[in-house]
Design a protein around this motif. Structure first.
Motif, PDB file in Angstrom:
ATOM      1  N   TRP A 118      -4.928  -5.943   8.413  1.00 60.47           N
ATOM      2  CA  TRP A 118      -4.106  -4.984   7.676  1.00 60.47           C
ATOM      3  C   TRP A 118      -2.710  -5.558   7.483  1.00 60.47           C
ATOM      4  O   TRP A 118      -2.204  -6.309   8.322  1.00 60.47           O
ATOM      5  CB  TRP A 118      -3.986  -3.659   8.439  1.00 60.47           C
ATOM      6  CG  TRP A 118      -5.270  -2.902   8.548  1.00 60.47           C
ATOM      7  CD1 TRP A 118      -6.222  -3.047   9.508  1.00 60.47           C
ATOM      8  CD2 TRP A 118      -5.742  -1.883   7.662  1.00 60.47           C
ATOM      9  NE1 TRP A 118      -7.265  -2.187   9.285  1.00 60.47           N
ATOM     10  CE2 TRP A 118      -6.992  -1.454   8.164  1.00 60.47           C
ATOM     11  CE3 TRP A 118      -5.229  -1.276   6.524  1.00 60.47           C
ATOM     12  CZ2 TRP A 118      -7.740  -0.450   7.555  1.00 60.47           C
ATOM     13  CZ3 TRP A 118      -5.963  -0.280   5.907  1.00 60.47           C
ATOM     14  CH2 TRP A 118      -7.208   0.125   6.409  1.00 60.47           C
ATOM     15  N   ILE A 120       1.117  -4.203   7.008  1.00 56.49           N
ATOM     16  CA  ILE A 120       1.970  -3.022   7.188  1.00 56.49           C
ATOM     17  C   ILE A 120       3.357  -3.334   6.643  1.00 56.49           C
ATOM     18  O   ILE A 120       3.936  -4.379   6.964  1.00 56.49           O
ATOM     19  CB  ILE A 120       2.076  -2.623   8.671  1.00 56.49           C
ATOM     20  CG1 ILE A 120       0.675  -2.345   9.240  1.00 56.49           C
ATOM     21  CG2 ILE A 120       2.973  -1.397   8.841  1.00 56.49           C
ATOM     22  CD1 ILE A 120       0.671  -2.086  10.731  1.00 56.49           C
ATOM     23  N   PHE A 145      -1.141  -0.375  -1.931  1.00 51.59           N
ATOM     24  CA  PHE A 145      -0.644   0.151  -0.659  1.00 51.59           C
ATOM     25  C   PHE A 145      -0.808   1.667  -0.619  1.00 51.59           C
ATOM     26  O   PHE A 145      -0.655   2.352  -1.632  1.00 51.59           O
ATOM     27  CB  PHE A 145       0.838  -0.188  -0.485  1.00 51.59           C
ATOM     28  CG  PHE A 145       1.102  -1.609  -0.059  1.00 51.59           C
ATOM     29  CD1 PHE A 145       1.350  -1.910   1.273  1.00 51.59           C
ATOM     30  CD2 PHE A 145       1.086  -2.638  -0.985  1.00 51.59           C
ATOM     31  CE1 PHE A 145       1.584  -3.217   1.670  1.00 51.59           C
ATOM     32  CE2 PHE A 145       1.322  -3.945  -0.602  1.00 51.59           C
ATOM     33  CZ  PHE A 145       1.581  -4.245   0.734  1.00 51.59           C
ATOM     34  N   TRP A 153       3.923   1.883   4.867  1.00 50.60           N
ATOM     35  CA  TRP A 153       2.887   1.580   3.883  1.00 50.60           C
ATOM     36  C   TRP A 153       1.866   0.626   4.486  1.00 50.60           C
ATOM     37  O   TRP A 153       2.229  -0.265   5.264  1.00 50.60           O
ATOM     38  CB  TRP A 153       3.504   0.934   2.645  1.00 50.60           C
ATOM     39  CG  TRP A 153       4.520   1.792   1.968  1.00 50.60           C
ATOM     40  CD1 TRP A 153       5.846   1.907   2.283  1.00 50.60           C
ATOM     41  CD2 TRP A 153       4.291   2.685   0.876  1.00 50.60           C
ATOM     42  NE1 TRP A 153       6.456   2.802   1.447  1.00 50.60           N
ATOM     43  CE2 TRP A 153       5.531   3.294   0.573  1.00 50.60           C
ATOM     44  CE3 TRP A 153       3.164   3.014   0.119  1.00 50.60           C
ATOM     45  CZ2 TRP A 153       5.669   4.219  -0.451  1.00 50.60           C
ATOM     46  CZ3 TRP A 153       3.291   3.927  -0.906  1.00 50.60           C
ATOM     47  CH2 TRP A 153       4.534   4.524  -1.185  1.00 50.60           C
ATOM     48  N   ILE A 154       0.594   0.784   4.111  1.00 55.89           N
ATOM     49  CA  ILE A 154      -0.445  -0.111   4.614  1.00 55.89           C
ATOM     50  C   ILE A 154      -1.325  -0.595   3.476  1.00 55.89           C
ATOM     51  O   ILE A 154      -1.451   0.057   2.429  1.00 55.89           O
ATOM     52  CB  ILE A 154      -1.334   0.575   5.678  1.00 55.89           C
ATOM     53  CG1 ILE A 154      -2.104   1.751   5.074  1.00 55.89           C
ATOM     54  CG2 ILE A 154      -0.504   0.993   6.879  1.00 55.89           C
ATOM     55  CD1 ILE A 154      -3.208   2.267   5.981  1.00 55.89           C
ATOM     56  N   SER A 155      -1.925  -1.757   3.698  1.00 57.87           N
ATOM     57  CA  SER A 155      -2.887  -2.314   2.759  1.00 57.87           C
ATOM     58  C   SER A 155      -3.910  -3.125   3.532  1.00 57.87           C
ATOM     59  O   SER A 155      -3.545  -3.846   4.469  1.00 57.87           O
ATOM     60  CB  SER A 155      -2.185  -3.216   1.739  1.00 57.87           C
ATOM     61  OG  SER A 155      -3.134  -3.959   0.982  1.00 57.87           O
ATOM     62  N   HIS A 181       1.613  -7.863  10.262  1.00 63.09           N
ATOM     63  CA  HIS A 181       0.163  -8.025  10.172  1.00 63.09           C
ATOM     64  C   HIS A 181      -0.467  -7.416  11.418  1.00 63.09           C
ATOM     65  O   HIS A 181       0.054  -7.559  12.529  1.00 63.09           O
ATOM     66  CB  HIS A 181      -0.211  -9.502  10.047  1.00 63.09           C
ATOM     67  CG  HIS A 181       0.209 -10.119   8.750  1.00 63.09           C
ATOM     68  ND1 HIS A 181      -0.594 -10.161   7.642  1.00 63.09           N
ATOM     69  CD2 HIS A 181       1.379 -10.691   8.385  1.00 63.09           C
ATOM     70  CE1 HIS A 181       0.048 -10.749   6.656  1.00 63.09           C
ATOM     71  NE2 HIS A 181       1.256 -11.090   7.078  1.00 63.09           N
TER      72      HIS A 181
END
Length: 290
Positions: A118, A120, A145, A153-155, A181
């Protein structure tokens, strides 16, 4: 900040104060039409061809001419006079923009392999910079995101770190961000994270509505094919703007997004052949005009 491909007026976050509901813009449809018929066929279009094409979609001539002017002001088109007529040439910037948009529109589905990593992003935007906050939300949403709360925010795409930095840099000094990360190996916790950051059931429903709408349409003439194709691409574009592109392991069973993508590819290939007949005939007729 430059617009991302496909990111146009009606997809921006709503203003803080309620106002009139905005519908599809002529400019969005103009770029769709240029991408399908002009980009790989000389890169130009006569004004009357564009006016007639967007009239079949539902736009008045005034709106179309304003869209042409605005697109030229953005550096994507250049007007060339030929007597009383105007031919609009796609610029180098416009070519890059439309090519990037087409790649995004017709990109393959999500890759099946995901290592569980992930990305962040922690952001800080001063409260009085509301416009920058809106721009940040739009740009990060486009980059896939999701938000876990103010400034977080996350992806599931660690490779999007470069894109995230570009977003932060484009917004200038008031916007600060830190990239981290992380890994989360528990499947249940992963899905809980997805539920907090994105409304996947709603997106799945929107994809299904797309499938229901365009499955039964059968154009009977080249002009009809052009109109239906423009609506098809426009609606698909709206879905992509809302879709974070999650790995399949994070999506629900029987995900309707893939059915929608296959339908798009099938209808686009079929209808484009019909619609191109109309476009080329119009171009030839307008080139020979007074």
């Amino acid at each position: 900040m430059l617009e991302s491909p496909l990111d146009l007026d009606e997809t921006r976050p709503p203003a803080r104060r309620p106002g009139p509901v905005r519908g599809p813009s002529a400019r969005a449809y103009l770029l769709i039409v240029l991408g399908d018929y002009a980009l790989d066929r000389g890169g130009s279009a006569w004004t009357q061809t564009v006016v007639d094409a967007l009239a079949m979609v539902g736009f008045e001539e005034k709106a179309t001419r304003q869209a042409l002017t605005r697109t030229a002001a953005a550096g994507l088109l250049t007007p060339h006079r030929a007597g009383r007529r105007t031919r609009w040439q796609i610029t180098r910037t416009g070519h890059e923009y439309l090519t990037a948009a087409k790649h995004r529109l017709f990109a393959p589905g999500p890759e099946p392999d995901w290592d569980g990593g992930w990305l962040i992003l922690l952001t800080n935007v001063p409260e009085h910079h509301r416009n920058l906050r809106h721009q940040l939300r739009t740009a990060l949403g486009w980059a896939g995101f999701g938000s876990l709360g103010p400034g977080v925010w996350i992806s599931p795409h660690p490779t999007h770190a470069t894109e995230a930095r570009q977003v932060l840099d484009s917004l200038g000094e008031p916007v600060h961000g830190t990239l981290l990360h992380a890994r989360l190996d528990d499947p249940d916790e992963r899905h809980q994270l997805v539920t907090r950051a994105w409304d996947i059931p709603q997106l799945d429903q929107r994809y299904q509505e797309f499938v229901d709408r365009f499955t039964t349409i059968r154009p009977h003439a080249p002009g009809e094919a052009l109109a239906h194709l423009a609506h098809l691409v426009y609606q698909w574009r709206r879905l992509l703007l809302a879709d974070p592109g999650l790995p399949p392991t994070l999506l629900p069973p029987n995900w309707s997004g893939e059915r929608a993508r296959h339908l798009l590819l099938d209808r686009h290939a079929t209808w484009l052949q019909q619609a191109t007949t109309w476009w080329q005939a119009q171009q030839i007729g307008n080139a020979a005009g007074p």
